[in-house]
Design a protein around this motif. Structure first.
Motif, mmCIF file in Angstrom:
data_model
loop_
_atom_site.group_PDB
_atom_site.id
_atom_site.type_symbol
_atom_site.label_atom_id
_atom_site.label_comp_id
_atom_site.label_asym_id
_atom_site.label_seq_id
_atom_site.Cartn_x
_atom_site.Cartn_y
_atom_site.Cartn_z
ATOM 1 N N LYS A 159 0.753 -1.173 -0.029
ATOM 2 C CA LYS A 159 -0.113 0.070 0.083
ATOM 3 C C LYS A 159 0.819 1.208 0.006
ATOM 4 N N HIS A 206 -7.342 -0.025 -6.380
ATOM 5 C CA HIS A 206 -7.113 -1.033 -5.383
ATOM 6 C C HIS A 206 -8.350 -2.113 -5.865
ATOM 7 N N SER A 261 -11.074 -3.258 2.249
ATOM 8 C CA SER A 261 -10.432 -4.269 2.845
ATOM 9 C C SER A 261 -11.463 -5.141 3.899
ATOM 10 N N LYS A 288 -13.292 -9.030 -1.496
ATOM 11 C CA LYS A 288 -12.174 -8.967 -2.609
ATOM 12 C C LYS A 288 -11.510 -10.187 -3.092
ATOM 13 N N ASP A 316 -5.317 -7.672 -5.464
ATOM 14 C CA ASP A 316 -5.284 -6.690 -4.616
ATOM 15 C C ASP A 316 -5.190 -5.261 -5.404
HETATM 16 MN MN MN Z 1 -6.127 -4.197 -0.231
#
Ligand code: MN
Ligand code: SPV
Length: 625
Positions: free
Chosen positions: A231, A250, A272, A276, A291
Motif C-alpha cells: 500500500k 485497489h 479491505s 475482494k 489487490d
Molecule cells: Mn487491499
C-alpha cells in the motif's frame, strides 16, 4: 569517486558493493547511502534474483526468530504485536511541502517536520542488524506497466513476504538508466522484544515523502504498513499514473468463463475485508490478482495487469467447503507465511476455519488460552480477525496464464462493492461508464472493518475503496477515471455489488457463495447475452436469468421470494445514502466534477418518481417489462 560511492565502498563488503554498483542509478545509490548513514546497520545484504539469495532470505526469516517453521514443509508463522494488527490510518501521513496542498480528507503534515520526526525515529535503529536490500518490480518486469522499486528493511519477514508477493528484478535493475526514477522504501521494525515483536508501536510512523517517491516506515511489522510495494507504493503509483495518464487501482482481476468456454476478465474494488479476495478466487475461474491493478490504454483497448504476483489474504473464514483452492494450499507442502494465527504443536488455526480448534497455543498475544483477557478486560480471540496468509499466485492451480503478459489482459467489466447492510441491491449494472464510476465507485459507502485499526462497523464513504491510498486531489482522481475510457473502443461495463445487504431482522439476504452467480451474470452482460431491468439506481438482473444461473453455478434453487427479498428497490434507504454521498462530496471533494452532482441528482429524481408511482419498496417484478 563521489562522496556517495565513497561511503558505500566503506560501509559495504566488496561483494555487496559490486552488486550494488552493477545497478548504475544515481537515486538508488543516494538512497542506500543515506539509509546506511541514518540507520547504521552492521551489514548490508544486497539480494539478487539468484536462488541462493532468495533461499538465504527465507532461512534468515526463521533463524532470526521472525518466523517459526510449522509442521508442513515450507510453512512458517509470524506474529505482529497486539497493537500492530492492521493498517494504521493515524500513523500514516503524507509529507506535504509548504508550497503545496492536498485534499483535507487525507492525513498529512508538513514535510520538513515529518522528515525530522521519522528520521529521528530511524536514527541508528539498525545498529547490530543487517539491512536487506531488494530490487523488485511492480507489474510484469520489462513491460510498459513496470514500476521499479527498491526496498531497504531490517526485517527478514518483510523481505521474505515481498519475495512471494512481487517479481524479483535485480537483473532488470542492472539495465536501468542512470537517471531513471525509482520508488524507494526504508523500513525498520525498530526495537524488538524477546518474541521479535516491535516494542515501540506507540511511535509507529509511516510517512510518505511523495516529492522524492520515498516512504519511511518504522516501529511496525504488519505487512500493510511495512511492505513498501503494497500500500505504500500504491500511494505513489496513483500520483505517477495521474501524471502519465493511466490508472492504479485497489482492484482484483480475474478471468471468468462464459458460454462456449470464452474467458472474460473482470476487475473489482472492495474496501479491505469486504470479499475482494474471495471474488478473485472463485472456484472454476482464474485469478490474475487480488489487490492492486494497473490499467493502460493499448491500441484502443482497456488493458490490465496485476501490480503484484502473490496474495496477502485474510485467513478468517477460509473453509474447506467455501474456499477449496486456498484451503488446499494452506494444508499442503509449499511456501506459505501465516501471520497472526494460533499455533499449537506446530499446526496453524484461525477463526472461522470450520474445524475444531484448540483451547490454548501461541497467538499475537503470546501464550494464549481460552478466556484470556486483554488489558481492557476484553476476551482475546484465538487468532486475530485480520490474520493473513502469504502465497505466490503461481502456487494456485487456477493462476491465470497471462499473469506475466507484458501487455496485460483486456478488461470486460469492473465492479465496486462495499458493506452496505441497508440500501444497495446485491448486483446492478450502470447505465454507462461515467454513471457507474459516480454511482458505485465515487458513492461507495461501507462499514469499517477489522483490517484497519479503529472502531468496526462505522459507516463511511470510501471513494472507489481507494480513499486510504489517494495522494492526489480526490476530484482529479474521479475525473481521471471518468476520462480514461476516451478513445477506448469498448469500455468495460461497470457494476455495483453488495454482499452484505440485510433484511429487517438483520439477516444477510444472500449466502456467501452467491457472489459467483453475480459474477457469471456480469460475464453474460459483457457479451449482451441476457437482458436487464432498468431501475432508478441502475440495471438489475431478470429473475429467469438468475434462476438459471443459480441452478447452473451453485446447483441451488432460486425462488421468486429470494429474488424479491434481494432486489426490492429500497427508496428511502437509497435516498438517504445519496444525501450522505452528496454531503461527503461537498465537504471533502473541492471542485468535485460536475457530473458527480448531476448524476446523483438524476438518480434522486428517478428514485422520487418511482416512489410516487410504486411506493417506497418496489418489487423488481413491478419494474420488469
Ligand atoms: Mn487491499
Ligand atoms: C488491505 O487491507 O486492503 C489489504 C491488506 O490488502 S494491507 O493493505 O496490506 O493491509
Amino acid at each position: 569517486m563521489s562522496n556517495v560511492k565513497q561511503l558505500l565502498k566503506e560501509k559495504l563488503t566488496a561483494e555487496s558493493y559490486s552488486r550494488l554498483m552493477a545497478v548504475e542509478n544515481v537515486k538508488i545509490h543516494e538512497f542506500v547511502a543515506d539509509a546506511i548513514e541514518l540507520t547504521g546497520p552492521e551489514t548490508v545484504f544486497v539480494c539478487t534474483d539468484s536462488e541462493d539469495d532468495v533461499k538465504h532470505v527465507r532461512r534468515m526469516a526463521v533463524e532470526s526468530g521472525e518466523e517459526h517453521p510449522l509442521e508442513t514443509p515450507g510453512h512458517t508463522s509470524h506474529f505482529d504485536g497486539p497493537s500492530d494488527q492492521g493498517r494504521d490510518r493515524k500513523a500514516t501521513k503524507y509529507l506535504v511541502p509548504k508550497t503545496e496542498t492536498l485534499s483535507k480528507a487525507l492525513n498529512q503534515m508538513d514535510r520538513e517536520e515529518g522528515l525530522a520526526e521519522v528520521r529521528g525515529l530511524l536514527k541508528d535503529c539498525m545498529k547490530g542488524r543487517t539491512m536487506i536490500l531488494r530490487f523488485l518490480s511492480l507489474g510484469p518486469a520489462g513491460s510498459v506497466f513496470s514500476v521499479p522499486c527498491v526496498q531497504a528493511t531490517d526485517s527478514w519477514y518483510v523481505a521474505h513476504n515481498e519475495d512471494l508477493l512481487y517479481r524479483t528484478a535485480y537483473e532488470q535493475f542492472c539495465k536501468i538508466d542512470k537517471d531513471k526514477n525509482v520508488f524507494c522504501f526504508l523500513h525498520s521494525a525498530g526495537e524488538l522484544d524477546e518474541n521479535m515483536v516491535s516494542v515501540d508501536v506507540a511511535n509507529k510512523r509511516i510517512y510518505m515523502d511523495y516529492t522524492r517517491d520515498t516512504v519511511y516506515s518504522v516501529n511496525t511489522q504488519y505487512g500493510g504498513n511495512t511492505m513498501g510495494l503494497k500500500k505504500l507504493a500504491l500511494r505513489l503509483t496513483i500520483r505517477q499514473a495521474d501524471a502519465e495518464g493511466w490508472l492504479a487501482e485497489h482492484m482484483f482481476v480475474s478471468g471468468v468463463y462464459g458460454p462456449g468456454g470464452r474467458k472474460t476478465y473482470l476487475a473489482g474494488a472492495f474496501p479491505s475485508a469486504c470479499g475482494k479476495t474471495s471474488t478473485a478466487m472463485l472456484p472454476g475461474e482464474t485469478i490474475l490478482g487480488d489487490d492492486i491493478a494497473y490499467f493502460r490504454k493499448i491500441n484502443g483497448q482497456f488493458r490490465a495487469v496485476n501490480a503484484e504476483a502473490g496474495i496477502f489474504g485474510i485467513i478468517q473464514n477460509v473453509k474447506a467447503k467455501d474456499d477449496p483452492m486456498i484451503w488446499d494450499i494452506l494444508h499442503n507442502p509449499g511456501e506459505v507465511i501465516f501471520g497472526n494465527i494460533l499455533v499449537k504443536d506446530k499446526r496453524p488455526y484461525w477463526l472461522g476455519m470450520g474445524a475444531e480448534t484448540p483451547d490454548d497455543g501461541v497467538n499475537f498475544s503470546g501464550q494464549w488460552y481460552k478466556g484470556k483477557k486483554d488489558a481492557n478486560g476484553k476476551e482475546i480471540p484465538l487468532a486475530h480477525k485480520n490474520a493473513r496468509y502469504t502465497v505466490a499466485l503461481t502456487a494456485l492451480a487456477n493462476c491465470d496464464p497471462e499473469l506475466e503478459n507484458p501487455e496485460g489482459v483486456p478488461l470486460g467489466g469492473v465492479m465496486y462493492g462495499g458493506r452496505d447492510p441497508k440500501a444497495s441491491v446485491p448486483v446492478q449494472q450502470a447505465f454507462d461508464w461515467a454513471h457507474g464510476i459516480v454511482s458505485y465507485g465515487a458513492s461507495l459507502e461501507t462499514e469499517t472493518t477489522f483490517a484497519i485499526i479503529g472502531e468496526e462497523g462505522v459507516m463511511e464513504i470510501n471513494l472507489m475503496s481507494i480513499q486510504d491510498f489517494l495522494a492526489i486531489p480526490l476530484a482529479k482522481y474521479i475525473q481521471n477515471n471518468i476520462d480514461f475510457v476516451q478513445g477506448i473502443v469498448k469500455p468495460p461495463l461497470v457494476f455495483g455489488v453488495n454482499y452484505f445487504l440485510k433484511d429487517k431482522e438483520g439477516n444477510f439476504v444472500n449466502d456467501v457463495p452467491d457472489k459467483h452467480v453475480w459474477v457469471k451474470w456480469m460475464e453474460l452482460r459483457v457479451h449482451g447475452d441476457c437482458d436487464a431491468i432498468a431501475c432508478p439506481t441502475g440495471q438489475i438482473p431478470c429473475y429467469d436469468d438468475l434462476a438459471q444461473l443459480f441452478k447452473q453455478v451453485l446447483d441451488k434453487p432460486y425462488t421468486k421470494e429470494d429474488y424479491v427479498k434481494q432486489f426490492t428497490i429500497r427508496i428511502p434507504e437509497n435516498l438517504a445514502k445519496i444525501e450522505r454521498v452528496m454531503q461527503y462530496h461537498s465537504q471533502n471533494v473541492p471542485n468535485s466534477p460536475k457530473i458527480v452532482h448531476e448524476t446523483l441528482e438524476a438518480t434522486k429524481k428517478r428514485l422520487t418518481e418511482a416512489s410516487d408511482k410504486h411506493g417506497d419498496y418496489i418489487s423488481p417484478f413491478d419494474l420488469a417489462g
